[in-house]
Design a protein around this motif. Structure first.
Motif, PDB file in Angstrom:
ATOM      1  N   VAL A 190       0.849  -1.196   0.000  1.00 22.63           N
ATOM      2  CA  VAL A 190       0.000   0.000   0.000  1.00 22.63           C
ATOM      3  C   VAL A 190       0.879   1.238   0.000  1.00 22.63           C
ATOM      4  O   VAL A 190       1.708   1.421   0.900  1.00 22.63           O
ATOM      5  N   TYR A 191       0.720   2.059  -1.050  1.00 22.08           N
ATOM      6  CA  TYR A 191       1.358   3.370  -1.102  1.00 22.08           C
ATOM      7  C   TYR A 191       0.361   4.395  -0.557  1.00 22.08           C
ATOM      8  O   TYR A 191      -0.755   4.504  -1.063  1.00 22.08           O
ATOM      9  N   THR A 192       0.750   5.165   0.456  1.00 22.01           N
ATOM     10  CA  THR A 192      -0.092   6.239   0.969  1.00 22.01           C
ATOM     11  C   THR A 192       0.662   7.556   0.891  1.00 22.01           C
ATOM     12  O   THR A 192       1.752   7.692   1.468  1.00 22.01           O
ATOM     13  N   LEU A 193       0.093   8.521   0.172  1.00 19.84           N
ATOM     14  CA  LEU A 193       0.643   9.866   0.121  1.00 19.84           C
ATOM     15  C   LEU A 193      -0.147  10.679   1.149  1.00 19.84           C
ATOM     16  O   LEU A 193      -1.274  11.109   0.900  1.00 19.84           O
ATOM     17  N   THR A 194       0.424  10.833   2.334  1.00 23.60           N
ATOM     18  CA  THR A 194      -0.328  11.394   3.455  1.00 23.60           C
ATOM     19  C   THR A 194      -0.411  12.917   3.370  1.00 23.60           C
ATOM     20  O   THR A 194       0.380  13.570   2.670  1.00 23.60           O
ATOM     21  N   ASN A 195      -1.346  13.469   4.141  1.00 25.48           N
ATOM     22  CA  ASN A 195      -1.472  14.921   4.222  1.00 25.48           C
ATOM     23  C   ASN A 195      -0.395  15.551   5.096  1.00 25.48           C
ATOM     24  O   ASN A 195      -0.354  16.778   5.245  1.00 25.48           O
ATOM     25  N   ASP A 196       0.479  14.705   5.655  1.00 25.80           N
ATOM     26  CA  ASP A 196       1.663  15.178   6.374  1.00 25.80           C
ATOM     27  C   ASP A 196       2.883  15.193   5.451  1.00 25.80           C
ATOM     28  O   ASP A 196       4.020  15.294   5.925  1.00 25.80           O
ATOM     29  N   ASP A 197       2.618  15.075   4.148  1.00 32.98           N
ATOM     30  CA  ASP A 197       3.669  15.080   3.123  1.00 32.98           C
ATOM     31  C   ASP A 197       4.659  13.934   3.306  1.00 32.98           C
ATOM     32  O   ASP A 197       5.876  14.107   3.261  1.00 32.98           O
ATOM     33  N   GLU A 198       4.098  12.759   3.504  1.00 29.59           N
ATOM     34  CA  GLU A 198       4.887  11.534   3.599  1.00 29.59           C
ATOM     35  C   GLU A 198       4.434  10.549   2.518  1.00 29.59           C
ATOM     36  O   GLU A 198       3.250  10.494   2.189  1.00 29.59           O
ATOM     37  N   LEU A 199       5.378   9.780   2.021  1.00 31.43           N
ATOM     38  CA  LEU A 199       5.050   8.594   1.242  1.00 31.43           C
ATOM     39  C   LEU A 199       5.266   7.405   2.161  1.00 31.43           C
ATOM     40  O   LEU A 199       6.402   7.095   2.539  1.00 31.43           O
ATOM     41  N   LYS A 200       4.165   6.777   2.544  1.00 28.05           N
ATOM     42  CA  LYS A 200       4.231   5.620   3.434  1.00 28.05           C
ATOM     43  C   LYS A 200       4.058   4.363   2.589  1.00 28.05           C
ATOM     44  O   LYS A 200       3.124   4.262   1.793  1.00 28.05           O
ATOM     45  N   VAL A 201       4.971   3.421   2.747  1.00 24.42           N
ATOM     46  CA  VAL A 201       4.931   2.170   1.995  1.00 24.42           C
ATOM     47  C   VAL A 201       4.785   1.018   2.982  1.00 24.42           C
ATOM     48  O   VAL A 201       5.690   0.755   3.787  1.00 24.42           O
ATOM     49  N   ASP A 202       3.635   0.348   2.935  1.00 19.85           N
ATOM     50  CA  ASP A 202       3.367  -0.795   3.804  1.00 19.85           C
ATOM     51  C   ASP A 202       3.425  -2.079   2.980  1.00 19.85           C
ATOM     52  O   ASP A 202       2.702  -2.214   1.991  1.00 19.85           O
ATOM     53  N   TYR A 203       4.266  -3.011   3.407  1.00 24.00           N
ATOM     54  CA  TYR A 203       4.417  -4.295   2.731  1.00 24.00           C
ATOM     55  C   TYR A 203       3.840  -5.398   3.616  1.00 24.00           C
ATOM     56  O   TYR A 203       4.170  -5.467   4.802  1.00 24.00           O
ATOM     57  N   LYS A 204       3.033  -6.273   3.017  1.00 21.83           N
ATOM     58  CA  LYS A 204       2.533  -7.449   3.738  1.00 21.83           C
ATOM     59  C   LYS A 204       2.578  -8.648   2.791  1.00 21.83           C
ATOM     60  O   LYS A 204       2.377  -8.501   1.582  1.00 21.83           O
ATOM     61  N   ALA A 205       2.821  -9.830   3.351  1.00 18.60           N
ATOM     62  CA  ALA A 205       2.867 -11.036   2.526  1.00 18.60           C
ATOM     63  C   ALA A 205       2.643 -12.270   3.388  1.00 18.60           C
ATOM     64  O   ALA A 205       2.904 -12.267   4.597  1.00 18.60           O
ATOM     65  N   ALA A 206       2.161 -13.323   2.730  1.00 18.38           N
ATOM     66  CA  ALA A 206       1.965 -14.624   3.383  1.00 18.38           C
ATOM     67  C   ALA A 206       2.265 -15.718   2.382  1.00 18.38           C
ATOM     68  O   ALA A 206       2.044 -15.553   1.170  1.00 18.38           O
ATOM     69  N   THR A 207       2.762 -16.848   2.869  1.00 21.15           N
ATOM     70  CA  THR A 207       3.146 -17.960   2.005  1.00 21.15           C
ATOM     71  C   THR A 207       2.512 -19.263   2.483  1.00 21.15           C
ATOM     72  O   THR A 207       2.156 -19.390   3.658  1.00 21.15           O
TER      73      THR A 207
END
Length: 389
Positions: A190-207
């Motif tokens: 998930v790429y989030t361009l926040t209103n705090d001027d951040e690019l937040k990148v959340d990675y999740k995975a399962a196998t």
């Protein structure tokens, strides 16, 4: 007359008090609605792959006017515009104007990297006594997931609801033994361009089968788009140690103190200050192409790096839950690629700050483990925060 006068005065005072009370009452009960920031996620067709599948481009805009464009091919960030100290917007990542540019042999501009970011020695690793063979796509070694890593697959994209900015969810299923890796792996970024001027990148995975995993983001940054190189950028890394490498850029296993070496970025200095020193490690990487061991606990959000361009005033701070960061100074860019707006990407015209686990961890048991078991969730977060000074 006197009686009538007094009555009139009393009536006037009563009316005035009543009017004031009526005017005050709505003020007491009035609910002031806070105006919601104007954020958006829009999409358009970006091109067609050789096999006929369409590639979409999504544009994320936050409340302050920061804008990021992402394509479903490779999860690539094709542009990221932020203001300089005078408020002028500029695109701070390297890339191309068309899909065709990304279909060439290019050095991972803006892409999501997997299954394994960075190098694995000799294209091999062993799990539970079984050896797995990977593509050797970087001399004798395996790099960034192989011949068709996550940077070259088509991701499924959808807008992700958030209360703070604009967000895009990307999903991909990597099938068992794709590029030699075991397990059906379901990945969500998930790429989030926040209103705090951040690019937040959340990675999740399962196998569904024991495997190894090391995801990262491979944008090339230049905080002064009009500048040819990043040598004047000032960099600070929150790391007391780095990983020395051999001639093929595989870690030797040593964790070395940065004190007294060109790899000491504990105090901010320009990228170009020590890059031409006569140093074996710099010669191996043709500059900086090494992994720094971050101070702080693995899994906890911590400051990793601060990049500042004195010319534009732009500042990018990097925070992450990962244990390390790969700083690559664009040493293999040689002017042969023409990017956005016909800009020629010359030697060291962009740099990468890739948060990750250590390179070659599957073959080095003393490094933090990158093994993912069935039933476990892989979960990491990296934040790029943009300001000016």
């Amino acid at each position: 007359m006197k009686t009538h006068y007094l009555a009139a005065v009393c009536f006037a005072v009563l009316a005035c008090n009543t009017k004031q009370k009526k005017q005050a009452e709505p003020q007491e009960n009035k609910v002031v609605e806070k105006e919601q920031p104007a954020t958006s996620v829009t999409s358009e067709k970006f091109g067609t792959l050789p096999d006929g599948r369409e590639v979409e481009r999504f544009t994320l805009t936050n409340a302050n006017g920061l804008q990021m464009k992402v394509i479903t091919y490779g999860g690539i960030i094709t542009s990221l515009t932020t203001p300089d100290r005078d408020g002028n917007q500029g695109d701070i990542v390297l890339g191309f104007d068309t899909l065709e540019g990304y279909l060439q042999e290019v050095p991972y501009f803006g892409a999501l990297i997997g299954r394994y970011g960075n190098r694995i020695a000799n294209g091999k690793f062993t799990l539970d006594g079984k050896e797995y063979t990977l593509a050797k796509n970087d001399g004798p070694n395996h790099l960034h997931g192989g011949n068709k890593g996550f940077d070259k697959v088509l991701w499924t994209a959808s807008e992700e609801k958030t209360d703070n900015g604009a967000a895009l969810k990307l999903q991909y299923r990597s099938k068992d033994m794709e590029e030699g890796y075991p397990g059906n792996l379901d990945v969500t970024v998930v790429y989030t361009l926040t209103n705090d001027d951040e690019l937040k990148v959340d990675y999740k995975a399962a196998t569904d089968k024991k495997t190894v995993l090391n995801l990262t983001q491979h944008s090339y940054f230049n905080l002064s788009p009009e500048s040819e190189t990043i040598l004047g950028h000032e960099l600070e890394l929150n790391a007391d140690a780095f990983l020395p490498v051999n001639k093929t850029l595989i870690p030797t296993g040593e964790i070395k103190d940065v004190e007294g070496t060109p790899f000491d970025f504990r105090q901010s200095k320009t990228v170009g200050k020590d890059i031409e020193q006569k140093d074996t490690q710099l010669e191996y990487g043709k500059g900086y192409d090494h992994c720094w061991v971050l101070n702080g606990e693995n899994g906890e959000m911590k400051h990793a790096a601060t990049l500042h361009d004195p010319k534009s005033g732009r500042v990018m701070e990097v925070l992450t839950t990962e244990p390390a960061i790969q700083f690559y100074s664009g040493n293999f860019l040689d002017g042969s690629l023409t990017g956005k707006e016909n800009k020629n990407y010359v030697h060291r015209s962009g740099l990468c700050l890739e948060t990750q686990h250590y390179p070659d961890s599957p073959n080095q048991p003393d490094f933090p483990s990158t093994v993912l078991e069935p039933g476990e969730e892989y979960s990491t977060t990296t934040i790029f925060k943009f300001t000016v000074k």
